[in-house]
Scaffold this active site. Sequence first.
Site, PDB file in Angstrom:
ATOM      1  N   HIS A 116      41.034  39.468  37.113  1.00 23.06           N
ATOM      2  CA  HIS A 116      40.991  38.274  37.947  1.00 23.06           C
ATOM      3  C   HIS A 116      42.057  37.307  37.456  1.00 23.06           C
ATOM      4  O   HIS A 116      42.682  37.527  36.406  1.00 23.06           O
ATOM      5  CB  HIS A 116      39.596  37.637  37.930  1.00 23.06           C
ATOM      6  CG  HIS A 116      39.173  37.093  36.604  1.00 23.06           C
ATOM      7  ND1 HIS A 116      38.899  37.893  35.509  1.00 23.06           N
ATOM      8  CD2 HIS A 116      38.989  35.806  36.173  1.00 23.06           C
ATOM      9  CE1 HIS A 116      38.550  37.134  34.479  1.00 23.06           C
ATOM     10  NE2 HIS A 116      38.605  35.876  34.858  1.00 23.06           N
ATOM     11  N   HIS A 118      42.109  34.104  36.304  1.00 24.05           N
ATOM     12  CA  HIS A 118      41.979  32.997  35.364  1.00 24.05           C
ATOM     13  C   HIS A 118      43.020  33.216  34.273  1.00 24.05           C
ATOM     14  O   HIS A 118      43.319  34.360  33.888  1.00 24.05           O
ATOM     15  CB  HIS A 118      40.571  32.935  34.781  1.00 24.05           C
ATOM     16  CG  HIS A 118      39.587  32.247  35.677  1.00 24.05           C
ATOM     17  ND1 HIS A 118      38.236  32.499  35.654  1.00 24.05           N
ATOM     18  CD2 HIS A 118      39.772  31.290  36.633  1.00 24.05           C
ATOM     19  CE1 HIS A 118      37.623  31.732  36.552  1.00 24.05           C
ATOM     20  NE2 HIS A 118      38.530  30.999  37.156  1.00 24.05           N
ATOM     21  N   ASP A 173      43.418  33.078  31.059  1.00 25.17           N
ATOM     22  CA  ASP A 173      43.279  33.868  29.838  1.00 25.17           C
ATOM     23  C   ASP A 173      43.333  35.364  30.095  1.00 25.17           C
ATOM     24  O   ASP A 173      43.379  36.162  29.161  1.00 25.17           O
ATOM     25  CB  ASP A 173      41.990  33.495  29.092  1.00 25.17           C
ATOM     26  CG  ASP A 173      40.753  33.531  29.959  1.00 25.17           C
ATOM     27  OD1 ASP A 173      40.814  33.115  31.134  1.00 25.17           O
ATOM     28  OD2 ASP A 173      39.684  33.977  29.473  1.00 25.17           O
ATOM     29  N   HIS A 174      43.358  35.757  31.365  1.00 24.68           N
ATOM     30  CA  HIS A 174      43.412  37.175  31.724  1.00 24.68           C
ATOM     31  C   HIS A 174      44.734  37.578  32.382  1.00 24.68           C
ATOM     32  O   HIS A 174      44.917  38.760  32.690  1.00 24.68           O
ATOM     33  CB  HIS A 174      42.254  37.513  32.660  1.00 24.68           C
ATOM     34  CG  HIS A 174      40.914  37.322  32.027  1.00 24.68           C
ATOM     35  ND1 HIS A 174      40.197  38.356  31.461  1.00 24.68           N
ATOM     36  CD2 HIS A 174      40.178  36.203  31.840  1.00 24.68           C
ATOM     37  CE1 HIS A 174      39.062  37.880  30.964  1.00 24.68           C
ATOM     38  NE2 HIS A 174      39.027  36.574  31.179  1.00 24.68           N
ATOM     39  N   HIS A 187      31.635  36.544  39.607  1.00 25.95           N
ATOM     40  CA  HIS A 187      32.337  35.501  38.854  1.00 25.95           C
ATOM     41  C   HIS A 187      32.752  34.426  39.853  1.00 25.95           C
ATOM     42  O   HIS A 187      32.859  34.718  41.061  1.00 25.95           O
ATOM     43  CB  HIS A 187      33.553  36.117  38.157  1.00 25.95           C
ATOM     44  CG  HIS A 187      34.133  35.277  37.067  1.00 25.95           C
ATOM     45  ND1 HIS A 187      33.396  34.785  36.023  1.00 25.95           N
ATOM     46  CD2 HIS A 187      35.413  34.828  36.857  1.00 25.95           C
ATOM     47  CE1 HIS A 187      34.166  34.087  35.215  1.00 25.95           C
ATOM     48  NE2 HIS A 187      35.399  34.096  35.704  1.00 25.95           N
ATOM     49  N   ASP A 218      34.913  39.066  32.861  1.00 28.11           N
ATOM     50  CA  ASP A 218      34.082  37.935  33.250  1.00 28.11           C
ATOM     51  C   ASP A 218      33.161  38.239  34.432  1.00 28.11           C
ATOM     52  O   ASP A 218      33.623  38.459  35.562  1.00 28.11           O
ATOM     53  CB  ASP A 218      34.977  36.752  33.588  1.00 28.11           C
ATOM     54  CG  ASP A 218      35.859  36.352  32.420  1.00 28.11           C
ATOM     55  OD1 ASP A 218      35.981  37.132  31.464  1.00 28.11           O
ATOM     56  OD2 ASP A 218      36.427  35.248  32.468  1.00 28.11           O
ATOM     57  N   HIS A 243      36.049  39.017  24.118  1.00 25.63           N
ATOM     58  CA  HIS A 243      36.089  37.803  24.932  1.00 25.63           C
ATOM     59  C   HIS A 243      35.080  36.787  24.403  1.00 25.63           C
ATOM     60  O   HIS A 243      34.154  36.370  25.089  1.00 25.63           O
ATOM     61  CB  HIS A 243      35.813  38.135  26.407  1.00 25.63           C
ATOM     62  CG  HIS A 243      36.185  37.014  27.352  1.00 25.63           C
ATOM     63  ND1 HIS A 243      35.345  35.965  27.626  1.00 25.63           N
ATOM     64  CD2 HIS A 243      37.299  36.801  28.096  1.00 25.63           C
ATOM     65  CE1 HIS A 243      35.921  35.154  28.499  1.00 25.63           C
ATOM     66  NE2 HIS A 243      37.111  35.642  28.796  1.00 25.63           N
TER      67      HIS A 243
END
Length: 304
Positions: free
Chosen positions: A63, A65, A67-68, A137, A200, A258
Amino acid sequence: MSSRELVVLGTAGAVPTRHRNHNGYLLRWDGQGFLFDPGEGTQRQMAHAGVSATDVHWLCVTHFHGDHCLGVPGVVQRIARDKVRHPVQAVFPASGESYWRNLRHAAAFADTDVITEHPVTGDHAAIGPLTARRLSHPVESYGYRLQEPAGRRILPDRLAALGIRGPEVGELQRGGSVRGVTLAQCSVPRPGQSAAFIMDTRLCDAVFELAAGTDLLIIESTFLSGEAAFAKEYGHLTAHQAGLVAAEARTRHLVLTHFSERYGFADEPAFLDEVRQSYDGPVTLARDLMTVPVPKRRRHLTVP
């Protein structure tokens, strides 16, 4: 056969720490490299881990976000700079395609044409050896499963007893029979190995479907149970829930990652204690630059 192992490049949640980089996971699988969720700093972590751009054959984003995915520009530009010649398959949620475009072309560089894009839609999709399932999510997120097809393991003593030798062995494997002897008479089923990558998400059916029967399960455990309500609100799992998933799925090796920045290495025993409430198999609490081998293949010890 080439090695099958997980190279951990980063293990932090939304905020990196002094000891944990943003996400990044390279799964080596028979000469192919599956790079999942390259967060910020992944290119440098690859250098620390001895991973090069030529090791990447698949670039998979769960996804969008930060941090990914904020490491995508560096990885893509390194693929171009190092003149990687083999195809690189990019898999990501189609709903975030505008983010992908911005990351893919985030700066001026001499581009590459080896990257093929595979935007994922719907609740379930198959892309080559990968299966993707939609998770739960706040933004659309997918988990991925890598599945080797089932096969059969040849039994040398049975071949010898039936007089099958030399080139006839290959003929038997290709055609299923030779001189009236069938492959089933000389082999036992060999389950295909599998690995799942689940980031997530709240608990949902797709989590259990992805994890079912896996040899290696890489799964987020952002919080401890004391933050369960907060985890659910923001679409995350606790360590206790990750253990429940591993137990029900009968996974062979569980990898937790994570971790929220509120936890340090001193909190790792608490994560393990929560997992042990339901899962008694091998557990790895991931740390940056760690390597985790995929468990050895299951072997049938009896002949049907």
